[in-house]
Design an enzyme around this catalytic site. Sequence first.
Site, PDB file in Angstrom:
ATOM      1  N   TYR A  75      -4.138-128.370  79.760  1.00 49.42           N
ATOM      2  CA  TYR A  75      -4.539-127.241  80.617  1.00 49.42           C
ATOM      3  C   TYR A  75      -3.794-127.267  81.946  1.00 49.42           C
ATOM      4  O   TYR A  75      -3.297-126.246  82.408  1.00 49.42           O
ATOM      5  CB  TYR A  75      -6.056-127.274  80.864  1.00 49.42           C
ATOM      6  CG  TYR A  75      -6.536-126.014  81.548  1.00 49.42           C
ATOM      7  CD1 TYR A  75      -7.011-124.937  80.807  1.00 49.42           C
ATOM      8  CD2 TYR A  75      -6.470-125.878  82.945  1.00 49.42           C
ATOM      9  CE1 TYR A  75      -7.423-123.768  81.421  1.00 49.42           C
ATOM     10  CE2 TYR A  75      -6.877-124.706  83.566  1.00 49.42           C
ATOM     11  CZ  TYR A  75      -7.350-123.657  82.798  1.00 49.42           C
ATOM     12  OH  TYR A  75      -7.736-122.503  83.410  1.00 49.42           O
ATOM     13  N   PHE A 127      12.542-100.297  87.383  1.00 50.64           N
ATOM     14  CA  PHE A 127      12.146-100.173  85.980  1.00 50.64           C
ATOM     15  C   PHE A 127      10.792 -99.465  85.946  1.00 50.64           C
ATOM     16  O   PHE A 127      10.082 -99.457  86.933  1.00 50.64           O
ATOM     17  CB  PHE A 127      12.062-101.576  85.369  1.00 50.64           C
ATOM     18  CG  PHE A 127      11.653-101.583  83.929  1.00 50.64           C
ATOM     19  CD1 PHE A 127      12.489-101.050  82.963  1.00 50.64           C
ATOM     20  CD2 PHE A 127      10.437-102.109  83.536  1.00 50.64           C
ATOM     21  CE1 PHE A 127      12.113-101.049  81.631  1.00 50.64           C
ATOM     22  CE2 PHE A 127      10.054-102.114  82.206  1.00 50.64           C
ATOM     23  CZ  PHE A 127      10.889-101.582  81.242  1.00 50.64           C
ATOM     24  N   ASP A 128      10.404 -98.876  84.806  1.00 50.43           N
ATOM     25  CA  ASP A 128       9.169 -98.065  84.793  1.00 50.43           C
ATOM     26  C   ASP A 128       7.923 -98.841  85.200  1.00 50.43           C
ATOM     27  O   ASP A 128       7.134 -98.357  86.012  1.00 50.43           O
ATOM     28  CB  ASP A 128       8.985 -97.325  83.449  1.00 50.43           C
ATOM     29  CG  ASP A 128       8.974 -98.226  82.215  1.00 50.43           C
ATOM     30  OD1 ASP A 128       9.180 -99.441  82.373  1.00 50.43           O
ATOM     31  OD2 ASP A 128       8.752 -97.715  81.106  1.00 50.43           O
ATOM     32  N   ASP A 218      15.045-108.235  90.233  1.00 49.36           N
ATOM     33  CA  ASP A 218      14.335-108.046  88.976  1.00 49.36           C
ATOM     34  C   ASP A 218      15.352-108.539  87.950  1.00 49.36           C
ATOM     35  O   ASP A 218      16.302-107.835  87.592  1.00 49.36           O
ATOM     36  CB  ASP A 218      13.983-106.567  88.797  1.00 49.36           C
ATOM     37  CG  ASP A 218      13.247-106.322  87.490  1.00 49.36           C
ATOM     38  OD1 ASP A 218      13.216-107.228  86.643  1.00 49.36           O
ATOM     39  OD2 ASP A 218      12.716-105.209  87.322  1.00 49.36           O
ATOM     40  N   ALA A 220      15.567-109.560  84.773  1.00 46.38           N
ATOM     41  CA  ALA A 220      15.382-109.540  83.311  1.00 46.38           C
ATOM     42  C   ALA A 220      16.687-109.823  82.551  1.00 46.38           C
ATOM     43  O   ALA A 220      16.678-110.532  81.552  1.00 46.38           O
ATOM     44  CB  ALA A 220      14.801-108.200  82.878  1.00 46.38           C
ATOM     45  N   LYS A 261      13.584-110.718  77.846  1.00 48.25           N
ATOM     46  CA  LYS A 261      14.956-110.238  77.754  1.00 48.25           C
ATOM     47  C   LYS A 261      15.879-111.455  77.699  1.00 48.25           C
ATOM     48  O   LYS A 261      16.023-112.070  76.664  1.00 48.25           O
ATOM     49  CB  LYS A 261      15.312-109.349  78.952  1.00 48.25           C
ATOM     50  CG  LYS A 261      14.578-108.017  79.174  1.00 48.25           C
ATOM     51  CD  LYS A 261      13.315-107.758  78.502  1.00 48.25           C
ATOM     52  CE  LYS A 261      12.575-106.481  78.818  1.00 48.25           C
ATOM     53  NZ  LYS A 261      12.141-106.218  80.136  1.00 48.25           N
ATOM     54  N   HIS A 451       4.477 -92.217  78.553  1.00 51.33           N
ATOM     55  CA  HIS A 451       5.325 -92.192  77.358  1.00 51.33           C
ATOM     56  C   HIS A 451       4.832 -93.124  76.263  1.00 51.33           C
ATOM     57  O   HIS A 451       5.133 -92.941  75.101  1.00 51.33           O
ATOM     58  CB  HIS A 451       6.777 -92.511  77.708  1.00 51.33           C
ATOM     59  CG  HIS A 451       6.950 -93.793  78.454  1.00 51.33           C
ATOM     60  ND1 HIS A 451       6.669 -93.907  79.793  1.00 51.33           N
ATOM     61  CD2 HIS A 451       7.343 -95.018  78.055  1.00 51.33           C
ATOM     62  CE1 HIS A 451       6.906 -95.148  80.178  1.00 51.33           C
ATOM     63  NE2 HIS A 451       7.312 -95.842  79.147  1.00 51.33           N
TER      64      HIS A 451
HETATM   65  C1  LIG Z   1      11.134-105.355  80.755  1.00 51.48           C
HETATM   66  C2  LIG Z   1      11.360-105.203  82.168  1.00 51.48           C
HETATM   67  C3  LIG Z   1      10.329-105.384  83.106  1.00 51.48           C
HETATM   68  C4  LIG Z   1       8.891-105.628  82.708  1.00 51.48           C
HETATM   69  O1  LIG Z   1       8.738-106.764  81.952  1.00 51.48           O
HETATM   70  P1  LIG Z   1       7.672-106.926  80.768  1.00 51.48           P
HETATM   71  O2  LIG Z   1       7.934-108.307  80.272  1.00 51.48           O
HETATM   72  O3  LIG Z   1       7.932-105.859  79.767  1.00 51.48           O
HETATM   73  O4  LIG Z   1       6.317-106.798  81.376  1.00 51.48           O
HETATM   74  C5  LIG Z   1      10.654-105.272  84.430  1.00 51.48           C
HETATM   75  N1  LIG Z   1      11.898-104.973  84.830  1.00 51.48           N
HETATM   76  C6  LIG Z   1      12.907-104.794  83.961  1.00 51.48           C
HETATM   77  C7  LIG Z   1      14.274-104.475  84.470  1.00 51.48           C
HETATM   78  C8  LIG Z   1      12.678-104.888  82.612  1.00 51.48           C
HETATM   79  O5  LIG Z   1      13.672-104.663  81.758  1.00 51.48           O
END
Ligand SMILES: *Cc1c(COP(=O)(O)O)cnc(C)c1O
Length: 459
Positions: A75, A127-128, A218, A220, A261, A451
Site C-alpha cells: 500500500y 487538449f480537450d 503537457d 503526453a 501515450k 463528443h
Molecule cells: C490524452 C491526453 C491528455 C489526457 O490524458 P488521459 O490519460 O486521457 O486522461 C491530456 N493531454 C494530452 C495532450 C493528451 O493527449
Amino acid sequence: MYSTYKTIIEPFKIKSIEPLGFTTREERQEALQRADYNLFKVPADKVLIDLLTDSGTGAMSAEQWAGIMRGDESYAGARSFFTFEKVIKDLTGYKEIIPTHQGRAAERILFNIIGGKDKIFLSNSHFDTTRANAEATGAIAIDLPAPGALDFDKSSNFKGDMDLNLLEKYLKENDPGQIAMVILTVTNNSLGGQPVSMKNIREVNKLCKKNNVVLFFDAARFAENAYFIKLKEEGYSNKTPKEIAKEMFSYADGCLMSAKKDAIVNIGGFLAMNNSDWASRAKEIEILGEGFPTYGGLAGRDLEAIARGLIEVLDEEYLNYRIKSVAYLGDGLRKHGIPIVEPPGGHAVYINAKKFLSHILPEKFPGQALACALYLESGIRACEIGSLMFGKNNNGKFVPAPMELVRLAIPRRVYTQSHIDYVIETFENLAKKKNTIQGLRVIEASPVLSHFTARLVPA
Ligand SMILES: *Cc1c(COP(=O)(O)O)cnc(C)c1O
C-alpha cells in the site's frame, strides 16, 4: 544506428495476438444506428482497425509484462513506486513525482491548486480534457498556436509552436498573479500532432521567467516531440532522443503526463514538478480522490510498466519506425487525393474533412460524417476533432470549431504495414464516392465534453 535500407520495418516481432473484428456492411450499419452515429459507443469487437485513439491502446513489451509480474503491491512505499520515481526524475529532472490514474487526474489535481475564477491558462493548444479541467475551476483557457498552424495545406517543421508575440502580449496585459500557468502541449495533439521546436520552448521559457509565470509541459508525447527535434531542428541530429527530452524538460517548472501515450501503457499518468508547496497540496488532494501518493490510483504493476515504457519509448529504432510509419500513412492518403493536415503528426494523420467533404456544412459535422462513412465502409474507427468536439452553442446559435478534422491515431506497436495499406485502400474507395456521404445532426448532447456521449442522426 539503423539499417540503411529504404524499407522501414516494425522493430519488434509479435509474441501474442488478438483477432480483429470482421463484420459485414449490414452489421456495421446496424452498429452505427445503435451507437447514434457516435463511434465512442460502437462496441470494439465490431471494429476492424481501431484508430480512435493512441491512448492506452499500445502493445506492451515482454519486459513491461515482466514488470507487471514484478510489481510490488504494498500500500505504501512500494518498491515499484521508487522504480517509477527514479526513471521519471532521471528523465525530467523534477523533484516531486506524483502518480495519477491517467493524465486528466493530474490536470484536475494541479488545476485545483492553481486554477480558479478569472485565472488564465495559456497554451499552444489545450487538449480537450485539459481545457475542460481548467474551465471547471472557473478559469479561462486560451490557445495561442503559432501563425500558420491552422493552414493545414502548408507543411512546415514545427507547426506545434506557440505564438510568441501573442504570448508576450497576454503576459504584458495581465497581472502575473492572474496567469495560472503556461502549458506547452508536446506534441500539439489538437492541431495535428505537430511538434514544438526547442527554439520555441526556449523562448517561451524566457518570456515566462521574465514575467514570473510558471511553465509546464503537457508531456503526453514528449518522445515523439524529441525525435522530431532530432530530425528537423538544427544542432540536434547527433543527440539522442533522451538527451533532447532532458533538455526540453529543463526549460519548464514541471509537467503533467498521460502515460497512456508515450509511456506505452494501458493506464496511468503523473504530475512532476519542482515546487514542493504545490506538490504537498497535490498529495493532499491525491489522497482524497486517487489514493496514497506512492500509488496514486494505480497498481504497483502499472508503475513498473510505465517506468519501463518511458525507457523503451526513447529507443531510436522505435521512434524512427514510429514517425516514419505514420508518415507512410500520410503518403498513401495523399496519393489518393485525400487532403491531410500537412505534415503528418507524430501519432496520427489528420484528414481535413472540411476540404474533403466540402459539400457538408460545419453545422452538419463533416468530420463526424466522414468518421461514420469510414466505419461503414470497412470497419475502421477514427475520431472527429471538429465541431462535434469543439463547437459551441451560444444561446441557441451554433458556433463551429475552427477546424473539421478526422484523426487517424496509430496505436503504438499494434498494427503492421498491411493494416495501414488496408486503411489507405479504404480511403481510395471513399474518395470515389465522397459525394454520397451525408451530414449529421445532433439530437442530444451534454454540456461538457459532449463528443463522448452525443447522439446524432443523418441530417
Ligand atoms: C490524452 C491526453 C491528455 C489526457 O490524458 P488521459 O490519460 O486521457 O486522461 C491530456 N493531454 C494530452 C495532450 C493528451 O493527449
